[in-house]
Design a protein around this motif. Structure first.
Motif, PDB file in Angstrom:
ATOM      1  N   SER A 111      19.874 -10.325  -4.022  1.00 36.43           N
ATOM      2  CA  SER A 111      19.412 -11.679  -3.724  1.00 36.43           C
ATOM      3  C   SER A 111      20.272 -12.288  -2.635  1.00 36.43           C
ATOM      4  CB  SER A 111      19.483 -12.565  -4.964  1.00 36.43           C
ATOM      5  OG  SER A 111      18.627 -12.074  -5.971  1.00 36.43           O
ATOM      6  N   GLY A 112      19.656 -13.126  -1.815  1.00 36.54           N
ATOM      7  CA  GLY A 112      20.355 -13.801  -0.735  1.00 36.54           C
ATOM      8  C   GLY A 112      19.356 -14.411   0.221  1.00 36.54           C
ATOM      9  N   SER A 113      19.729 -14.496   1.489  1.00 33.39           N
ATOM     10  CA  SER A 113      18.853 -15.063   2.512  1.00 33.39           C
ATOM     11  C   SER A 113      18.645 -14.056   3.634  1.00 33.39           C
ATOM     12  CB  SER A 113      19.462 -16.336   3.112  1.00 33.39           C
ATOM     13  OG  SER A 113      19.552 -17.338   2.132  1.00 33.39           O
ATOM     14  N   VAL A 137      18.765  -4.814  -7.776  1.00 32.60           N
ATOM     15  CA  VAL A 137      18.257  -6.136  -7.418  1.00 32.60           C
ATOM     16  C   VAL A 137      19.278  -6.796  -6.498  1.00 32.60           C
ATOM     17  CG1 VAL A 137      17.546  -8.402  -8.282  1.00 32.60           C
ATOM     18  CG2 VAL A 137      17.041  -6.344  -9.628  1.00 32.60           C
ATOM     19  N   SER A 191       5.391 -11.902  -2.974  1.00 33.95           N
ATOM     20  CA  SER A 191       6.020 -10.597  -3.162  1.00 33.95           C
ATOM     21  C   SER A 191       5.207  -9.531  -2.442  1.00 33.95           C
ATOM     22  CB  SER A 191       6.108 -10.253  -4.652  1.00 33.95           C
ATOM     23  OG  SER A 191       6.907 -11.198  -5.327  1.00 33.95           O
ATOM     24  N   SER A 207      10.575 -10.366  -2.535  1.00 30.50           N
ATOM     25  CA  SER A 207       9.968 -11.605  -3.019  1.00 30.50           C
ATOM     26  C   SER A 207      10.594 -12.778  -2.297  1.00 30.50           C
ATOM     27  CB  SER A 207      10.175 -11.764  -4.531  1.00 30.50           C
ATOM     28  OG  SER A 207       9.489 -10.745  -5.227  1.00 30.50           O
ATOM     29  N   ALA A 233      15.267 -17.693   1.306  1.00 31.42           N
ATOM     30  CA  ALA A 233      15.855 -17.122   0.092  1.00 31.42           C
ATOM     31  C   ALA A 233      14.924 -16.023  -0.411  1.00 31.42           C
ATOM     32  CB  ALA A 233      16.025 -18.193  -0.970  1.00 31.42           C
ATOM     33  N   VAL A 234      15.510 -14.861  -0.708  1.00 33.38           N
ATOM     34  CA  VAL A 234      14.708 -13.716  -1.136  1.00 33.38           C
ATOM     35  C   VAL A 234      15.390 -12.986  -2.282  1.00 33.38           C
ATOM     36  CG1 VAL A 234      13.705 -13.352   1.166  1.00 33.38           C
ATOM     37  CG2 VAL A 234      15.767 -12.090   0.500  1.00 33.38           C
ATOM     38  N   THR A 235      14.580 -12.226  -2.986  1.00 32.55           N
ATOM     39  CA  THR A 235      15.070 -11.241  -3.933  1.00 32.55           C
ATOM     40  C   THR A 235      14.395  -9.926  -3.581  1.00 32.55           C
ATOM     41  OG1 THR A 235      15.395 -12.866  -5.688  1.00 32.55           O
ATOM     42  CG2 THR A 235      15.210 -10.570  -6.369  1.00 32.55           C
ATOM     43  N   PRO A 253      23.528  -9.323   0.713  1.00 30.68           N
ATOM     44  CA  PRO A 253      23.298  -9.954  -0.591  1.00 30.68           C
ATOM     45  C   PRO A 253      24.427 -10.858  -1.060  1.00 30.68           C
ATOM     46  CG  PRO A 253      22.994  -7.562  -0.707  1.00 30.68           C
ATOM     47  CD  PRO A 253      23.602  -7.872   0.624  1.00 30.68           C
ATOM     48  N   ASP A 254      24.023 -11.996  -1.628  1.00 31.26           N
ATOM     49  CA  ASP A 254      24.950 -12.851  -2.365  1.00 31.26           C
ATOM     50  C   ASP A 254      25.177 -12.263  -3.754  1.00 31.26           C
ATOM     51  OD1 ASP A 254      24.983 -14.715  -0.250  1.00 31.26           O
ATOM     52  OD2 ASP A 254      23.245 -15.758  -1.070  1.00 31.26           O
ATOM     53  N   SER A 255      24.159 -11.576  -4.255  1.00 31.21           N
ATOM     54  CA  SER A 255      24.195 -10.950  -5.577  1.00 31.21           C
ATOM     55  C   SER A 255      23.572  -9.565  -5.451  1.00 31.21           C
ATOM     56  CB  SER A 255      23.404 -11.806  -6.564  1.00 31.21           C
ATOM     57  OG  SER A 255      23.216 -11.118  -7.782  1.00 31.21           O
TER      58      SER A 255
END
Length: 152
Positions: free
Chosen positions: A93-95, A91, A41, A27, A74-76, A139-141
């Protein structure tokens, strides 16, 4: 009937679930700062390098691709499946980063050697006619959850 309980996967469980690659949903935010537009998405295939905790994507670009610009977007990313009759999901998340950028190209080559990105035909035309570029997500997360066992 109550919903099943969820528990957090440890790193080893997460890495085993992700394997060296598979499919999921990427996404992309609208990028305009507004909240009225939903994210874009799309189903994608991925490669996962557990050594570097990095995802690699072969994404269709150009032509009739409806994705917004991808560089530094930025994506998930979500990967999910049922394992032994219980749901699992990860999951991230990051860029997105272009794998051809000079500062990451050498480590990207090593990472791409450790992954297996499935080629999934969702384009309605031969994949040889689709233009692809490689991107990565550090990922940042990163979280993994799974349905708990009945005895938990």
């Amino acid at each position: 009937m109550s919903a099943p309980d969820a528990v957090t996967m440890d790193d080893a469980e997460r890495d085993e679930f992700l394997g060296s690659g598979g499919v999921g949903v990427l996404s992309l935010g609208s990028g305009d700062g507004g909240t009225d537009d939903p994210p874009h998405s799309v189903p994608v295939s991925y490669g996962y390098d557990e050594r570097e905790t990095t995802f690699y994507f072969r994404l269709a670009v150009g032509g009739d691709s409806r994705k917004p610009p991808l560089d530094d977007r930025a994506v998930t990313f979500v990967s999910y499946d049922t394992v032994d009759g219980r749901w699992h999901s990860v999951v991230a998340s990051g860029s997105l980063e272009r794998t051809t950028d000079d500062d990451i190209s050498t480590e990207t080559l090593a990472g791409l050697d450790r992954v297996g990105i499935p080629l999934v035909d969702i384009f309605g035309r031969p994949t040889a006619d689709v233009q692809f570029k490689f991107y990565r997500l550090v990922p940042d997360s990163l979280t993994g959850r799974k349905e708990s066992s009945p005895d938990v």
